[in-house]
Scaffold this active site. Structure first.
Site, PDB file in Angstrom:
ATOM      1  N   LYS A 104       1.376   6.570  -2.309  1.00  0.00           N
ATOM      2  CA  LYS A 104       0.435   5.578  -2.834  1.00  0.00           C
ATOM      3  C   LYS A 104      -0.945   6.210  -2.938  1.00  0.00           C
ATOM      4  O   LYS A 104      -1.358   6.955  -2.060  1.00  0.00           O
ATOM      5  CB  LYS A 104       0.341   4.356  -1.923  1.00  0.00           C
ATOM      6  CG  LYS A 104       1.549   3.437  -1.945  1.00  0.00           C
ATOM      7  CD  LYS A 104       2.549   3.794  -0.890  1.00  0.00           C
ATOM      8  CE  LYS A 104       3.667   2.762  -0.795  1.00  0.00           C
ATOM      9  NZ  LYS A 104       4.711   3.159   0.160  1.00  0.00           N
ATOM     10  N   SER A 134       7.177  -1.464   4.506  1.00  0.00           N
ATOM     11  CA  SER A 134       8.241  -0.652   5.118  1.00  0.00           C
ATOM     12  C   SER A 134       7.643   0.504   5.899  1.00  0.00           C
ATOM     13  O   SER A 134       7.509   1.607   5.373  1.00  0.00           O
ATOM     14  CB  SER A 134       9.185  -0.115   4.038  1.00  0.00           C
ATOM     15  OG  SER A 134       8.441   0.560   3.027  1.00  0.00           O
ATOM     16  N   ALA A 136       7.683   3.597   8.352  1.00  0.00           N
ATOM     17  CA  ALA A 136       8.725   4.590   8.625  1.00  0.00           C
ATOM     18  C   ALA A 136       9.462   4.294   9.931  1.00  0.00           C
ATOM     19  O   ALA A 136      10.685   4.430  10.016  1.00  0.00           O
ATOM     20  CB  ALA A 136       8.101   5.987   8.676  1.00  0.00           C
ATOM     21  N   LYS A 187      -4.170  -1.427  -1.204  1.00  0.00           N
ATOM     22  CA  LYS A 187      -3.876  -2.098   0.069  1.00  0.00           C
ATOM     23  C   LYS A 187      -4.307  -1.241   1.256  1.00  0.00           C
ATOM     24  O   LYS A 187      -4.657  -1.761   2.314  1.00  0.00           O
ATOM     25  CB  LYS A 187      -2.400  -2.468   0.153  1.00  0.00           C
ATOM     26  CG  LYS A 187      -1.413  -1.307   0.001  1.00  0.00           C
ATOM     27  CD  LYS A 187      -0.906  -0.783   1.313  1.00  0.00           C
ATOM     28  CE  LYS A 187       0.125   0.331   1.101  1.00  0.00           C
ATOM     29  NZ  LYS A 187       0.681   0.850   2.352  1.00  0.00           N
ATOM     30  N   ASP A 240       3.393  -5.966   1.156  1.00  0.00           N
ATOM     31  CA  ASP A 240       2.826  -4.743   1.739  1.00  0.00           C
ATOM     32  C   ASP A 240       1.406  -4.967   2.249  1.00  0.00           C
ATOM     33  O   ASP A 240       1.003  -4.409   3.266  1.00  0.00           O
ATOM     34  CB  ASP A 240       2.837  -3.620   0.690  1.00  0.00           C
ATOM     35  CG  ASP A 240       2.926  -2.242   1.336  1.00  0.00           C
ATOM     36  OD1 ASP A 240       3.009  -2.162   2.575  1.00  0.00           O
ATOM     37  OD2 ASP A 240       2.914  -1.244   0.599  1.00  0.00           O
ATOM     38  N   SER A 250      -0.115   0.580  11.073  1.00  0.00           N
ATOM     39  CA  SER A 250      -0.803   1.082   9.884  1.00  0.00           C
ATOM     40  C   SER A 250      -1.939   2.000  10.298  1.00  0.00           C
ATOM     41  O   SER A 250      -2.825   1.607  11.054  1.00  0.00           O
ATOM     42  CB  SER A 250      -1.360  -0.099   9.070  1.00  0.00           C
ATOM     43  OG  SER A 250      -2.336   0.348   8.149  1.00  0.00           O
ATOM     44  N   ARG A 251      -1.924   3.233   9.802  1.00  0.00           N
ATOM     45  CA  ARG A 251      -2.990   4.183  10.141  1.00  0.00           C
ATOM     46  C   ARG A 251      -4.330   3.721   9.594  1.00  0.00           C
ATOM     47  O   ARG A 251      -5.371   3.917  10.219  1.00  0.00           O
ATOM     48  CB  ARG A 251      -2.635   5.564   9.596  1.00  0.00           C
ATOM     49  CG  ARG A 251      -1.438   6.197  10.279  1.00  0.00           C
ATOM     50  CD  ARG A 251      -1.000   7.471   9.611  1.00  0.00           C
ATOM     51  NE  ARG A 251      -0.550   7.236   8.248  1.00  0.00           N
ATOM     52  CZ  ARG A 251       0.477   7.860   7.689  1.00  0.00           C
ATOM     53  NH1 ARG A 251       1.182   8.721   8.381  1.00  0.00           N
ATOM     54  NH2 ARG A 251       0.816   7.621   6.449  1.00  0.00           N
ATOM     55  N   ASN A 252      -4.300   3.091   8.423  1.00  0.00           N
ATOM     56  CA  ASN A 252      -5.545   2.599   7.828  1.00  0.00           C
ATOM     57  C   ASN A 252      -6.130   1.454   8.656  1.00  0.00           C
ATOM     58  O   ASN A 252      -7.331   1.402   8.901  1.00  0.00           O
ATOM     59  CB  ASN A 252      -5.278   2.133   6.389  1.00  0.00           C
ATOM     60  CG  ASN A 252      -4.805   3.264   5.506  1.00  0.00           C
ATOM     61  OD1 ASN A 252      -5.573   4.099   5.064  1.00  0.00           O
ATOM     62  ND2 ASN A 252      -3.501   3.314   5.260  1.00  0.00           N
ATOM     63  N   GLU A 277      -4.773   7.344   4.210  1.00  0.00           N
ATOM     64  CA  GLU A 277      -4.805   7.388   2.747  1.00  0.00           C
ATOM     65  C   GLU A 277      -5.928   6.536   2.159  1.00  0.00           C
ATOM     66  O   GLU A 277      -6.457   6.843   1.094  1.00  0.00           O
ATOM     67  CB  GLU A 277      -3.461   6.931   2.161  1.00  0.00           C
ATOM     68  CG  GLU A 277      -2.329   7.939   2.333  1.00  0.00           C
ATOM     69  CD  GLU A 277      -2.409   9.082   1.334  1.00  0.00           C
ATOM     70  OE1 GLU A 277      -3.482   9.308   0.742  1.00  0.00           O
ATOM     71  OE2 GLU A 277      -1.388   9.768   1.156  1.00  0.00           O
TER      72      GLU A 277
END
Length: 323
Positions: A104, A134, A136, A187, A240, A250-252, A277
């Protein structure tokens, strides 16, 4: 059938687990010879620590070897690497192969979506994109998940559905590739802002206010760029966004939470050791909306807080006074 996964990150490994479970031959490509050797030796990766990589899944640092005789090539590298990887891929890919983009983002210098980046380097119409709620870590647990498959080539659609779907994986097909890409890219930026609110310990009511405004803004952006605003209600859209903007997986979101907690040094260290990201996409989406004359003030505000050190509390004022 043989599937090649370009990228040995957490999501690439997780996608490989789906194809492997479905009984297909899977080869993962890593740009790193050190990483390749480690996975071959230990069948483990630091990027997805709880997953023991089955011996049936092959790993190589030679991209030509990875994609040889493949039916489907999955691009799962970070957004900033898609151009270089697709250039490498162009030297080995055949006209019979299909491409699935699982990454993404938007390219920074050109503001191009990733399908455009791949098409710039590879002459093919057999391209699809996949996006949806989704993580990982959830995929490897084999829990039910739903994904949006953006594709216009009927043959590519049928092949991917045949290779991926099973009793745990659902694909909903759309021809709105642009809408899927917009949702998948933006997102991550919204998740940073949502994480800030979490770090500031705001109420659930305020979080819901932000998510509602975010969904409306993304819907308007999709339409302004020529996509279908209905895509906001898809797995790639609402699904999502809801997941990425509310979970510490979520890393973000995690990065934004550290900013909201005034742990800026810790946030920078986190960004240095993992892929956030949304930080890469923030610059490109800001330039894109400027170029397309689309009004999206929340992006400017997030940028001001992250880049220009504006006070994080400004986001609360913005939510109330936003028209």
């Amino acid at each position: 059938m043989k599937i090649s996964i370009l990228g040995a990150g957490a999501y690439g490994l997780a996608l490989a687990s789906i194809f492997n479970k479905n009984g297909h031959e899977v080869t993962i490509w890593s740009h790193s010879k050190i990483e390749t050797k480690q996975i071959k030796t230990t069948r483990k990766s630091d990027k997805l620590k709880d997953y023991e990589i089955p011996k049936k899944i092959k790993i190589t640092s030679n991209i030509g070897t990875a994609i040889k005789k493949s039916t489907l090539v999955v691009i799962a590298v970070p957004a900033h690497a898609v151009n270089d990887v697709s250039i490498k891929l162009s030297k080995h890919i055949t006209s019979a192969m299909h491409i699935l983009i699982a990454t993404k983002g938007i390219e920074q210098d050109t503001c191009a979506f990733l399908t455009e980046v791949v098409e710039r380097n590879i002459n093919t119409n057999k391209i699809a994109v996949i996006s949806g709620p989704s993580f990982a870590v959830d995929i490897i647990k084999e829990v039910p998940i739903g994904l949006s498959l953006g594709v216009t080539n009927i043959r590519t659609k049928n092949i991917i559905k045949n290779l991926m779907e099973n009793e745990k994986v659902k694909l909903r097909v759309t021809t709105d590739i642009l809408g899927v890409e917009v949702c998948g890219a933006i997102k991550n930026v919204m998740a940073i802002a949502s994480g800030m609110l979490e770090g500031m310990k705001v109420t659930d009511s305020t979080k819901a206010l932000f998510l509602t405004e975010a969904l409306n803004d993304i819907k308007e952006l999709i339409e302004a760029l020529g996509g279908s605003k209905k895509t906001i209600l898809s797995f790639a859209g609402f699904g999502d966004i809801l997941m990425t903007c509310t979970s510490t997986n979520s890393r973000n979101f995690t990065y934004g939470k550290l900013i909201g907690e005034d742990k800026k040094e810790e946030a920078q260290k986190y960004a240095n050791r993992t892929t956030v990201e949304g930080l890469y996409t923030l610059k490109s989406i800001k330039e894109l909306i400027k170029r397309e004359h689309v009004k999206m003030e929340v992006i400017d505000l997030i940028s001001d807080i992250i880049v220009n050190k504006k006070e994080k509390e400004e986001i609360l004022k913005f939510l109330i006074f936003k028209k």
